[in-house]
Structure formats: structure tokens, C-alpha cells
Design a protein around this motif. Structure first.
Motif, mmCIF file in Angstrom:
data_model
loop_
_atom_site.group_PDB
_atom_site.id
_atom_site.type_symbol
_atom_site.label_atom_id
_atom_site.label_comp_id
_atom_site.label_asym_id
_atom_site.label_seq_id
_atom_site.Cartn_x
_atom_site.Cartn_y
_atom_site.Cartn_z
ATOM 1 N N ASP A 184 0.845 -1.192 0.000
ATOM 2 C CA ASP A 184 0.000 0.000 0.000
ATOM 3 C C ASP A 184 0.883 1.246 0.000
ATOM 4 O O ASP A 184 1.737 1.411 0.886
ATOM 5 C CB ASP A 184 -0.901 -0.031 1.239
ATOM 6 N N SER B 23 0.104 4.195 0.783
ATOM 7 C CA SER B 23 -0.115 4.971 1.994
ATOM 8 C C SER B 23 0.767 4.474 3.136
ATOM 9 O O SER B 23 1.270 5.258 3.939
ATOM 10 C CB SER B 23 -1.593 4.918 2.403
ATOM 11 N N ASP B 24 0.971 3.149 3.211
ATOM 12 C CA ASP B 24 1.870 2.610 4.233
ATOM 13 C C ASP B 24 3.296 3.097 3.990
ATOM 14 O O ASP B 24 4.019 3.458 4.930
ATOM 15 C CB ASP B 24 1.839 1.082 4.211
ATOM 16 N N HIS C 89 3.751 6.633 5.155
ATOM 17 C CA HIS C 89 3.922 6.737 6.599
ATOM 18 C C HIS C 89 5.337 6.323 7.007
ATOM 19 O O HIS C 89 5.935 6.937 7.911
ATOM 20 C CB HIS C 89 2.871 5.893 7.317
ATOM 21 N N THR D 173 -2.011 5.747 14.411
ATOM 22 C CA THR D 173 -2.224 5.500 12.981
ATOM 23 C C THR D 173 -0.892 5.205 12.296
ATOM 24 O O THR D 173 -0.783 4.292 11.470
ATOM 25 C CB THR D 173 -2.899 6.713 12.328
ATOM 26 N N ARG E 200 0.242 1.738 13.279
ATOM 27 C CA ARG E 200 -0.546 0.715 12.600
ATOM 28 C C ARG E 200 -0.106 0.558 11.143
ATOM 29 O O ARG E 200 0.037 -0.563 10.639
ATOM 30 C CB ARG E 200 -2.035 1.070 12.661
ATOM 31 N N ARG E 201 0.132 1.678 10.464
ATOM 32 C CA ARG E 201 0.569 1.629 9.074
ATOM 33 C C ARG E 201 1.955 0.987 8.960
ATOM 34 O O ARG E 201 2.234 0.212 8.036
ATOM 35 C CB ARG E 201 0.605 3.041 8.502
ATOM 36 N N LEU E 202 2.836 1.345 9.879
ATOM 37 C CA LEU E 202 4.181 0.785 9.840
ATOM 38 C C LEU E 202 4.160 -0.716 10.113
ATOM 39 O O LEU E 202 4.836 -1.501 9.431
ATOM 40 C CB LEU E 202 5.067 1.495 10.864
ATOM 41 N N ASP E 203 3.367 -1.139 11.084
ATOM 42 C CA ASP E 203 3.241 -2.567 11.378
ATOM 43 C C ASP E 203 2.686 -3.324 10.171
ATOM 44 O O ASP E 203 3.142 -4.434 9.845
ATOM 45 C CB ASP E 203 2.324 -2.778 12.588
ATOM 46 N N ALA E 204 1.709 -2.705 9.497
ATOM 47 C CA ALA E 204 1.110 -3.351 8.330
ATOM 48 C C ALA E 204 2.131 -3.512 7.205
ATOM 49 O O ALA E 204 2.183 -4.549 6.534
ATOM 50 C CB ALA E 204 -0.090 -2.538 7.840
ATOM 51 N N LEU E 205 2.953 -2.489 7.011
ATOM 52 C CA LEU E 205 3.966 -2.552 5.962
ATOM 53 C C LEU E 205 4.999 -3.627 6.280
ATOM 54 O O LEU E 205 5.390 -4.408 5.406
ATOM 55 C CB LEU E 205 4.633 -1.191 5.801
ATOM 56 N N THR F 298 3.499 -6.993 5.650
ATOM 57 C CA THR F 298 3.386 -7.290 4.225
ATOM 58 C C THR F 298 4.729 -7.705 3.632
ATOM 59 O O THR F 298 4.816 -8.638 2.839
ATOM 60 C CB THR F 298 2.855 -6.054 3.469
#
Length: 309
Positions: free
Chosen positions: A5, A7-8, A11, A34, A37-42, A45
Motif C-alpha cells: 500500500d 499509503s503505508d 507513513h 495510525t 498501525r501503518r508501519l506494522d502493516a507494511l 506485508t
């Protein structure tokens, strides 16, 4: 990897620039949870850790440096696309950001800017006084990935002998510098004197010793090693303020003379300090209606002013 993403990545870039979650959150206008959360998601992934969480802040890992390098190139590409789209704008409305030096804003720009505002009431001009040439193709770090409306400037007015090669614009004319003193001040010269005598004999208002970036700084450092310096300041407006006290002589652009009737020139123009004023924009923006109108209208007015000084 197919779920990556942008957006991730945006961030993650903010974390790298700020060095912390809180700093990244302030830059992006979100809360720090936020960003986390974005950093963890990246990281989930990609299946790798991108930052080491140290007491001094968030530091990119080896994998993080590689990912961030790609993300920066992606951010540049997003910015390029947005500039090209904005460059197609044909409306004489909207916000126009201009960056310039304080001395230009105070002594040259007010009348042309007021005339432009009257001629184009649909354009809102925002002027930032900035003594350094910005890269108009880049956004501020805190808004990487956000809309083009947050770019630092659309147009730059610069007093400089050198400009970035990727920018486009024109030279509006040359500025000259002379040495000035307070009119009628006891102990100070009141007519044009040889420059060598002024450097040797007069008390001076000079620039800071550590200043390096301007031709005036290097000139003073080379010419005034043995001069009597009474006061040091950082900008021309401060020089003029001190000269009005009668404390010494100092260097000013000749276009400041009209606004300082209490000062009298005591040297001829100094050839090695002549410098052009440029009006510049990014190539992708030069066909934007409001940019084109500003550069033509204000540029012509400034050229006329410079010819008269």
C-alpha cells in the motif's frame, strides 16, 4: 507483495524523516497510533523489520534503507504526475505560493504584488520570505505524498548569481551594491570615497563571520580582515537599521536607497557584488495560467524597477 500500500510507504517515509512516531504523526496530520498501525502493516506485508526502535529514535534497518529508497522514488513520481496535471490548469483563480528573500519582499515586491492582486482578484498569493533557493520540484518532508497544494512554492524570486538548472524563468535585471553611511553623522564620510580607504579607515557594520552562502559574505571576508567592525548582523535590513544610528558604514543594495533617505552612498557601485534577480518556476508549472500571469505581470514590473535603480 501484491498487497503493498502506497499509503503505508508514505507513513514509513515520514517516520524516517522525523525519526519518531510522534514526529511522523505531526508531519502527516494524524495520530501516532495510525502511524504505528501503518508501519506494522507494511512490515507484515514485507515480512521484515524496517526500523530499529532505539532510545534515540527510529533508525532504518538495512532492509528499511532499501525500501525507503524505492519509496522516495515513488514519491517523486507522484509529485511529477501532480505537477503535470496542475500545469494544465488554465484558470486565473486559486492559490499561488511565492518564495523570496526578505529584502526583496520589503523593498521591491510590494507595489508589483499589490498591482497583480488588483488585476487578478481570483488569485490568492501567499509569500514566504526564504533566503534559500528551494527545489520547486519537491514537497516539504512533512507532507510527502500529500496533495500538490502543500508544495513549498510555485514561483521563486531570487537574488543570486546561480540558479538550479532544472528551473525555468528569466533574469529580471541586475542589482548593485554601494557602501552607505548616516547622512550628517559626525566622523563618517558623507561623499563618495575610494573603496580601499573606506575598508581601511571607516568603522563598519558587517555581516556575521560564519556566513558563507552569499557573494557579500565572501567579499567581506576577503576585504575586511583588518577593518574596524563595530557591529555584525545577518541581513541587509538589519544593516540599514544599524546604519541609521550612525555607528558606522555598511553595504546595501542600491534598491534600498529610496526607502532609507537618512542614508547617503559613500562609495561607487562595487562591480564584483552586482547580482541578478531571477523569477523562476518548475517546467511543469510554467503553462499554469496563474503562474504564467504572475511571472509576466510581476516580472515586468520588477524589471522596470531594477532599471530605475
Amino acid at each position: 507483495m501484491s498487497n503493498l500500500d502506497w499509503s503505508d510507504l508514505k507513513h514509513a517515509l515520514a517516520v524516517a524523516e522525523a525519526g519518531s512516531l510522534a514526529g511522523a504523526a505531526r508531519r502527516l496530520g494524524v495520530n501516532h497510533t495510525t502511524v504505528l498501525r501503518r508501519l506494522d502493516a507494511l512490515e507484515a506485508t514485507l515480512g521484515t523489520r524496517l526500523f530499529d526502535r532505539k532510545r534515540s529514535g527510529y533508525e532504518p534497518t538495512e532492509a528499511g534503507h532499501a525500501v525507503l529508497a524505492h519509496a522516495r522514488r515513488m514519491a517523486d513520481r507522484v509529485n511529477e504526475i501532480e505537477r503535470q496535471i496542475l500545469g494544465r490548469d488554465r484558470e486565473l483563480t486559486g492559490l499561488l505560493r511565492v518564495t523570496t528573500a526578505f529584502v526583496i519582499m520589503e523593498h521591491l515586491l510590494p507595489a508589483p504584488l499589490a498591482d497583480f492582486a488588483r488585476a487578478y482578484p481570483g488569485i490568492e498569493v501567499e509569500v514566504t520570505e526564504n533566503a534559500f533557493l528551494v527545489d520547486l520540484s519537491r514537497q516539504r518532508p512533512e507532507v510527502v505524498g500529500q496533495s500538490l497544494a502543500h508544495r513549498e512554492a510555485d514561483v521563486a524570486l531570487r537574488l543570486s548569481g546561480q540558479v538550479a538548472e532544472h528551473l525555468v524563468g528569466r533574469n529580471l535585471g541586475m542589482t548593485q551594491c554601494r557602501v552607505y553611511a548616516r547622512r550628517g553623522a559626525t566622523g563618517l564620510p558623507q561623499s563618495v570615497q575610494p573603496l580601499q580607504e573606506l575598508v581601511r579607515d571607516a568603522p563598519w557594520v558587517a555581516f556575521e563571520k560564519d556566513q558563507q552562502g552569499r557573494i557579500y559574505d565572501s567579499w567581506m571576508q576577503s576585504q575586511m580582515a583588518q577593518s574596524r567592525v563595530r557591529v555584525r548582523v545577518d541581513i541587509f535590513n538589519a544593516t540599514a537599521a544599524m546604519l541609521r544610528t550612525g555607528i558606522g558604514v555598511g553595504l546595501l543594495p542600491t534598491f534600498m536607497e529610496a526607502g532609507n533617505p537618512d542614508l547617503v552612498p559613500v562609495s561607487d557601485p562595487i562591480p564584483e557584488l552586482a547580482a541578478p534577480i531571477w523569477i523562476l518556476t518548475h517546467p511543469d508549472l510554467r503553462q499554469t495560467a496563474r503562474v504564467r500571469a504572475f511571472m509576466q505581470h510581476v516580472g515586468d514590473a520588477l524589471s522596470e524597477q531594477l532599471r530605475a535603480t
